[in-house]
Scaffold this active site. Structure first.
Site, PDB file in Angstrom:
ATOM      1  CG  ASP A  34      -3.475  61.004 102.316  1.00 40.91           C
ATOM      2  OD1 ASP A  34      -4.360  60.834 101.325  1.00 40.91           O
ATOM      3  OD2 ASP A  34      -3.154  61.851 102.733  1.00 40.91           O
ATOM      4  CG  LEU A  84      -5.465  84.951  74.684  1.00 39.81           C
ATOM      5  CD1 LEU A  84      -6.208  84.606  76.249  1.00 39.81           C
ATOM      6  CD2 LEU A  84      -6.509  84.640  73.707  1.00 39.81           C
ATOM      7  CD  GLU A 113     -12.479  79.629  79.650  1.00 44.77           C
ATOM      8  OE1 GLU A 113     -11.814  78.742  79.931  1.00 44.77           O
ATOM      9  OE2 GLU A 113     -12.577  79.973  78.482  1.00 44.77           O
ATOM     10  CE  LYS A 115      -3.659  86.264  80.336  1.00 47.45           C
ATOM     11  NZ  LYS A 115      -2.333  85.789  81.229  1.00 47.45           N
ATOM     12  CG  ASP A 117       0.471  84.652  86.329  1.00 38.16           C
ATOM     13  OD1 ASP A 117       0.925  84.241  85.229  1.00 38.16           O
ATOM     14  OD2 ASP A 117       0.968  85.129  87.152  1.00 38.16           O
ATOM     15  CD  GLU A 172      -1.300  79.148  82.329  1.00 33.65           C
ATOM     16  OE1 GLU A 172      -0.533  80.075  82.358  1.00 33.65           O
ATOM     17  OE2 GLU A 172      -1.970  78.861  81.153  1.00 33.65           O
ATOM     18  CE1 TYR A 224      -5.856  77.742  77.199  1.00 34.40           C
ATOM     19  CE2 TYR A 224      -4.991  77.369  79.170  1.00 34.40           C
ATOM     20  CZ  TYR A 224      -4.840  77.731  77.763  1.00 34.40           C
ATOM     21  OH  TYR A 224      -3.654  77.898  77.509  1.00 34.40           O
ATOM     22  CE  LYS A 311      -2.732  89.659  81.047  1.00 34.30           C
ATOM     23  NZ  LYS A 311      -1.375  89.940  81.225  1.00 34.30           N
ATOM     24  CB  CYS A 405      26.255 104.468  70.615  1.00 33.53           C
ATOM     25  SG  CYS A 405      26.159 102.876  71.041  1.00 33.53           S
ATOM     26  CB  CYS A 408      30.140 101.810  69.052  1.00 35.95           C
ATOM     27  SG  CYS A 408      28.752 102.694  68.442  1.00 35.95           S
ATOM     28  CB  CYS A 423      23.905 103.277  67.424  1.00 30.54           C
ATOM     29  SG  CYS A 423      25.425 103.068  67.246  1.00 30.54           S
ATOM     30  CB  CYS A 429      27.147  99.166  67.329  1.00 31.66           C
ATOM     31  SG  CYS A 429      26.756  99.668  68.952  1.00 31.66           S
TER      32      CYS A 429
END
Length: 667
Positions: A34, A84, A113, A115, A117, A172, A224, A311, A405, A408, A423, A429
């Site tokens: 560094d 997607l 691939e 996914k 986040d 991402e 990606y 998922k 409601c 209202c 409503c 409203c």
């Protein structure tokens, strides 16, 4: 001569530092310390200051930031950033594959691939240089954050090797767990609140005004997909390998597979091992590998048909339900909301969760003070999925859904066959009034800059507006007394409202907020009827004859324009100068030459692209279909067209025409 030597020295240092950046941040391979890197960087900074004539917008010295951006301009994506479709089971993936096999020929290979986040980004490169970075936004347009993105070391400012002249690459922006933990340690040590989760922190970083602050954050960019014209790839997997060779950080976890069974093996492995990854991930993205097959499959209104997000099972926690409240939407729909004891879930603190409707409450038998199980649907929206009956108080009382409601007091209605209560007090409203105006000013509708949702609520509360047509009679002196409204803000608001008069007819139609009339339906209606007056006078029977307009939509459109209040709104918008018919430019590009004809487009074309060909069909009154049936009028056949389409068209006696035949047809 000395000046020439200095230019060579500057360029050599730039190339050396770029290579070290690439080695460390992309290849994870350190070749100098560094201290040595920082020494070389300082030498380059000193030389660039002495010789400003050799300025390079993509110099490694700019990675430390320093530029301040007060306003992030909104930029339209050249190629839309689609969402997607999601899947959660083997059956979902098999159904998806079966749908695709009806539309394309040959074996389907898949690229799997992870996914990640984070925050989606679109990077534009021209002649190998980064020229623009834009957030996803609503998929059609986003915020330009180029200065901030340039500080991220894994984003190449200048590419290696040979590459297309112009292209966009999507990725991402993520914050690795280690970097996130270090940031929070520093915040706690300084007596500040720790950040909630890596995803939100990464997303928030992109909109920091001082790019030097962004440079301090250990953000990474995982790429990606590449989008553009004439890129020269045959497959998605090949494009990822090319991107890696140009200097992009493309995750090595991607894998090419030959079947859904292999896709499921990949999912099972990473569901078990994802905790070993340095970043947050919430699933797997599966894409058809062959780019020609991707083109054949095309897109729905919201997502590509050739990609699917699987998922991972959502995290689940239990907590106490303190109270059930009821929200009123812009259409009058009532949504029950569970107010919970705060609980950490998937990186955020959850205090509220949706209960959807009366049927869901009854089905789960949810009651106040119950201990409930909460998870995030698709790891985004919290929802209650069950009740821990072992912890229920014996004196608990079943939930009675409200009859009036909550805002209202109007008695609620529930149409036969519908899950939600409504409503009916449409124009009296408060949340409905505010919600309709907020929808009207939204990005995909009138996109009124300088006017946000909170300001709309303040304007309604102050009695300055009661509907969206009132926006066009507002004056600067009307809005200046509002809370937090400065001179400049008032100017921006009034200017934003006036500029929205230029918004095209199809978006004005969407902005009106007619129930069931989304963006796609608004475009279909605008294209077919060409003016608001023609739509207002159409009957249900006439409306359902329009492509993709069902009876539910037709009834809603007729009901909307039957109301005297709606007619009054349209007349007032007309008087304010809004676009209530297709522009002369759009009308000039449209004919009825192909009216009542349905086309299937297949193969590779030379004179126009497939998308241009489809647009020509629609502009001339025809309909584009993705599959051949007895209703198909013509198959436009290009090179490399699949044999099954040709066979089916021949069997059904459908006319098969070439690209040239089609172009002659519309001339």
């Amino acid at each position: 001569m000395d000046k020439m030597n200095k230019e060579e020295q500057i360029n050599a240092l730039r190339e050396e530092l770029r290579q070290h950046n690439y080695n460390y941040y992309v290849l994870d391979k350190r070749e100098i310390s560094d201290f040595e890197f920082d020494t070389k960087l300082k030498t380059l900074q000193k030389l660039e200051a002495e010789y400003p004539e050799f300025y390079d917008a993509n110099s490694p010295t700019l990675r430390v930031g320093g530029q301040v951006t007060k306003n992030f301009p909104t930029i339209k994506h050249t190629h839309r950033m689609y969402s997607l479709d999601n899947s959660y089971s083997r059956e979902d993936l098999l159904d998806w594959e079966n749908r695709m096999k009806k539309l394309v020929d040959g074996q389907i290979q898949y690229t799997c691939e992870l996914k990640y986040d984070g925050a989606s980004i679109s990077l534009t490169y021209e002649h190998g240089l980064l020229v623009q970075a834009v957030t996803r936004g609503d998929g059609f347009q986003g915020d330009e954050v180029t200065n901030n993105i340039k500080t991220i070391k894994s984003v190449p400012l200048k590419l290696n090797g040979e590459y297309p002249d112009t292209f966009d690459i999507r990725g991402e922006i993520v914050l690795p767990y280690a970097g996130f933990a270090k940031m929070n340690e520093e915040r706690i040590a300084a007596g500040e609140e720790p950040y909630a989760n890596p995803r939100n922190t990464a997303s928030g970083s992109l909109k920091l005004q001082d790019s030097s602050e962004v440079a301090k954050r250990p953000l990474e960019c995982l790429l990606y997909t590449i989008v553009g014209d004439h890129l020269g790839f045959a497959s998605h997997h090949e494009s990822l390998e090319k991107a890696r060779s140009w200097g992009f950080k493309v995750p090595n976890e991607s894998k090419l597979v030959d079947s859904i069974e292999e896709v499921l093996e990949y999912i099972a492995y990473w569901d078990k091992h994802r905790s070993e990854l340095p970043y947050e991930t919430d699933g797997v993205v599966i894409k058809v590998n062959n780019l020609y097959q991707q083109e054949e499959l095309g897109f729905t209104a919201k997502a590509p048909r050739w990609a699917m997000a699987y998922k991972f099972k959502a995290d689940q926690v239990s907590t106490r339900l303190k109270e059930i409240t009821y929200q009123v939407g812009r259409t009058g729909a009532i949504t029950p909301v569970a107010n919970l004891e705060p609980i950490a879930l998937a990186g955020t603190v959850v205090k509220r969760a949706s209960l959807h409707n009366a049927d869901q409450i009854a089905k789960l038998d949810v009651r106040v003070n119950d201990t409930v199980f909460v998870e995030k649907g698709g790891e985004i929206i919290p929802k209650i999925v069950g009740v821990d009956f072992t912890k229920r108080d014996s004196k608990s009382i079943p939930t009675t859904y409200i009859q009036n409601c909550s805002e209202c007091g109007t008695p609620l209605l529930r149409a036969e066959g519908e899950a939600q209560h409504y409503c009916p007090n449409t124009f009296g409203c408060f949340p409905q009034i505010v919600g309709r105006i907020q929808h009207f000013i939204s990005r995909k509708a009138m996109d009124i800059e300088g006017l946000g949702g909170e300001t709309v609520a303040l304007l309604v509360k102050a009695g300055l507006i009661k509907d969206y047509a009132d926006l066009y009679t507002l004056k600067k002196e009307d809005v200046l007394p509002l809370e937090r409204m400065a001179e400049k803000s008032a100017d921006n608001l009034i200017q934003g409202v006036q500029k929205s008069i230029e918004i095209p007819f199809e978006r004005v139609l969407f902005a009106l907020g007619i129930r069931y009339v989304g963006e796609t339906v608004a475009k279909k209606l605008a294209k077919h009827y060409k003016s608001i007056d023609a739509i207002m006078s159409a009957t249900e029977e006439q409306l359902v004859m329009v492509d993709e307009i069902g009876i539910k939509i037709a009834e809603s459109v007729v009901e909307f324009f039957k109301q005297p209040y709606s007619v009054s709104l349209i007349n007032r918008l007309r008087a304010s100068g809004l676009q209530l018919e297709l522009s002369a430019e759009k009308l000039a590009s449209q004919t009825t030459t192909l009216a009542d004809k349905t086309f299937v487009v297949s193969g590779v074309f030379t004179q126009v692209t497939r998308n241009e060909l489809k647009k020509l069909i629609e502009d001339n009154g025809g309909k584009v279909s993705s599959s051949i049936s007895a209703k198909t009028s013509f198959l436009v056949a290009g090179d490399k067209m699949g044999p099954s389409k040709l066979e089916k068209a021949t069997k059904l006696g459908i006319s098969i025409i070439s690209e040239v035949d089609f172009l002659n047809m519309i001339r």
